[in-house]
Design an enzyme around this catalytic site. Structure first.
Site, short mmCIF file in Angstrom:
data_model
loop_
_atom_site.label_atom_id
_atom_site.label_comp_id
_atom_site.label_asym_id
_atom_site.label_seq_id
_atom_site.Cartn_x
_atom_site.Cartn_y
_atom_site.Cartn_z
N CYS A 80 -5.42 5.77 6.36
CA CYS A 80 -3.63 5.57 5.56
C CYS A 80 -2.41 5.55 6.24
CB CYS A 80 -3.87 6.92 4.54
SG CYS A 80 -6.08 6.43 3.30
N CYS A 94 -3.30 13.46 -8.37
CA CYS A 94 -4.11 12.13 -7.34
C CYS A 94 -3.24 10.52 -6.97
CB CYS A 94 -4.89 11.51 -7.55
SG CYS A 94 -6.31 12.59 -8.13
N SER A 95 -2.87 10.29 -5.83
CA SER A 95 -1.87 9.29 -5.63
C SER A 95 -3.07 7.67 -6.48
CB SER A 95 -1.87 8.42 -4.66
OG SER A 95 -2.26 8.71 -3.32
N ILE A 110 -4.61 3.89 -7.06
CA ILE A 110 -5.31 2.63 -6.33
C ILE A 110 -3.97 1.68 -7.04
CG2 ILE A 110 -7.16 0.89 -6.12
CD1 ILE A 110 -7.88 3.64 -5.32
N LYS A 160 2.04 9.43 -5.20
CA LYS A 160 2.14 9.74 -6.04
C LYS A 160 2.32 9.18 -7.38
CE LYS A 160 0.70 11.31 -10.07
NZ LYS A 160 0.14 10.49 -10.33
N HIS A 181 -0.08 3.50 -3.94
CA HIS A 181 -0.56 3.71 -1.90
C HIS A 181 -1.44 2.93 -2.03
CE1 HIS A 181 -2.14 6.13 1.58
NE2 HIS A 181 -3.08 6.81 0.92
#
Lengths: 386, 386
Positions: free
Chosen positions: A83, A206-207, A209, A330, A334
């Site tokens: 990442c 969670c960020s 997809i 977020k 991402h």
């Protein structure tokens, strides 16, 4: 070392883009950056992308993408650091110009994540951890970050609500960003009521997809001044890159990120800056706990004080140190390989004073922190207008 | 630009290494290079690897490998340009030192290819072509290079036997190299009698599937002189990197490799050298036809004369321009990410006069050419002792 500046920025549309291919998104971002810079030729291209092999069955992105842009011939370098691939693409382009191998370079990041199932996507992302010593035993990133969160809560009495406040703040910022994937505001209650992923992290910690691409045009300083045409020249004054033990179980302390600290120290030394000089930051909030630990590891707050940064308002727009004014991973999304470059896009936009409703007033020194895995690789860049 | 030299080289064992992991092979090569250089600390690491995601389910090699070596913390950059990933790792480390971001760097390449089936391996390698516009239609690399061979035979009357002579020569060289995967000599009759792969290419026209790693230690020139301890200092005087249309069907001419020509021109200009200055070369003979076209595209022989280079003895050890004294990809093996670094290992060994039975007498200027796909990405390096 030759000085380097950012002279153009571009983003593709970000989101779940079922009908956009990797190369189409990439070209959209690249063309936007070139148009913004007012150049149509570059000496080098770098591409940050985590796993096009697993996501779309395609490696060799360097020639694929310069070909797509109609500039086959130009040297093109794909870099990967999970990442942190985008941040690494930025550093690699910086080095080519600093060394004198190029005068103008296009640093880009891209990831196409939605061509595979959710399970396949999780499996592809898990290749950023140690396949033989973490993934084989069932570890995935939500679980690993959940362990970091539990350790931080235990040691520093960080609260569940403080975690949630990071997401609430970043969604509030993202709501002001026309490029963000999720532009709705959320509340602490929303975060707490969202489905559990790995205790204490819920879905809204969670960020997401994301499919998307980002690009910046870098130039040697004298070229950058010529291209500026009255706009501020955004210099890259500090570059820091560091690694850590890859497996979380090999770290001495789950509540800190030594690679982030090392990368920041290198960047601060090179820029002759200190943490108190930083006026805004884009940091890697892949999970809410990540933003908290990162701020501490960067020295932007005291160890153990990360939890109260968002809840106190310090890191919100209008606060003393706005963090993730773009909405962060977020809310903005991402697309893993693109994230580090998109951070530079946001900082440049802010330092030029072109960020519209989310503008950080008077900002002249910004920091970007981008990391891979559970922080085993980290890039820190300091950007300034003088 | 700061001057850069190679001060240490290392190889792991190469072959079908069922019991060696990627990280173990990599550490073996890295430790050998560090020992050869007499250093135990480096400022940066680069890793060329084509597709660890598809071959072993592991990305994020930068931190994984520095961790394996016990030097977690050091900045580590994985680069990928298909089979040119190794050459790109060399260039990337060169740029870090040339820019002043590092004084000593470890440039490495590695590929672990035998953990998957033959079909899966072919599919992973095919991701170096255009997945949507070549692979989808059934193209794989033996077929693509076979088309190049047929075009070359048609246009220049290159013969089947001339193709075979490239393999015969490189096996003869490899038989003298203790690190080579295949150390037996072969005959033209052997090549012609070996199983067909894609007409006109037979099995013995193709480089093998190989597990292996290679490493070189680079240093800024003043550091390199200190470390030399009486051995010749091998300077990297020329660095060239270029791309081409990725899909073979988009090229104007199947009998030339424009990216190789562009990369060579850049390297020759930087080194202030011309083709006639080159005394030995390591080139990318992934298939026999490749060495023929590459020699023409580098300007090391006239267009159309590539076929007679091996058959005339010019490119054999003892000839006017020894090519692939190591045995080349054909005999030494082709762990794709390692190949470009291994070329630098061989040139350094030769220029130091340490190549034993395969020593090219009096060689002072060498060239390495490493390419990805059907030549869509190419790195050329010129190495010299003065």
């Amino acid at each position: 070392m030759r000085e380097v500046a950012i002279v153009g920025v571009g983003l593709s549309r970000w989101g779940e883009l079922w009908t956009s291919s990797l190369r189409a998104m990439w070209a959209e971002a690249a063309l936007a950056a070139l148009a913004d810079a007012g150049v149509d030729q570059v000496d080098a291209v770098t591409v940050g992308c985590m796993s096009p092999g697993l996501f779309i069955g395609q490696e060799h992105l360097g020639p694929l993408l310069v070909d797509e842009l109609g500039i086959a011939g130009v040297p093109a370098t794909r870099v990967e650091s999970a990442c942190a691939s985008g941040g690494l693409a930025l550093k690699t382009a910086f080095a080519e110009i600093a060394a004198g191998l190029a005068d103008v370079a296009l640093a880009t990041g891209v990831e196409k994540m939605t061509d595979v199932s959710g399970d396949e996507c999780t499996a592809a992302l898990a290749t950023a951890a140690d396949a033989e010593r973490e993934v084989f035993d069932g570890a995935s990133f939500p679980g690993l970050y959940a362990m970091m969160a539990r350790a931080h809560m235990e040691r520093y009495h960080t609260t569940r609500e403080q975690l949630a406040m990071v997401a609430v703040k970043n969604h509030k910022h993202g709501a002001l960003n026309p490029n963000a994937q999720y532009r709705q505001e959320i509340t602490v209650a929303d975060v707490l009521a969202s489905p559990k992923v790995a205790t204490p992290l819920n879905v809204l910690d969670c960020s997401p997809i994301t499919d998307g691409a980002a690009a910046v045009v870098l130039a040697e300083m004298s070229v950058a001044r010529r291209l500026a045409k009255g706009r501020p020249v955004v210099r890259i004054t500090g570059v820091g890159h560091a690694t850590d033990r890859i497996a979380l179980h090999d770290r001495r302390d789950l509540t800190a990120l030594p690679a982030t600290t090392k990368a920041a120290q290198r960047a601060f030394t090179m820029a002759d800056r200190k943490p108190t000089d930083i006026q805004l930051a884009e940091v890697h909030d892949c999970f809410t706990i990540a933003e908290i630990v990162v701020l501490e590891s960067l020295g932007l707050c005291e160890p153990g004080h990360g939890g109260c940064q968002a809840s106190s308002g310090r890191t919100a727009l209008g606060g003393a140190l706005p963090v993730n004014p773009s909405g962060g991973l977020k809310s903005k999304g991402h697309p893993v390989g693109a994230t580090g470059v998109a951070q530079a896009v946001e900082l440049t936009t802010q330092l030029r004073g072109e960020a519209g409703k989310r503008q950080v007033t008077g900002a002249r020194v910004g920091l970007a922190q981008n990391m891979g895995g559970t922080g085993a690789s980290t890039l820190v860049h300091i950007l300034e207008v003088r």
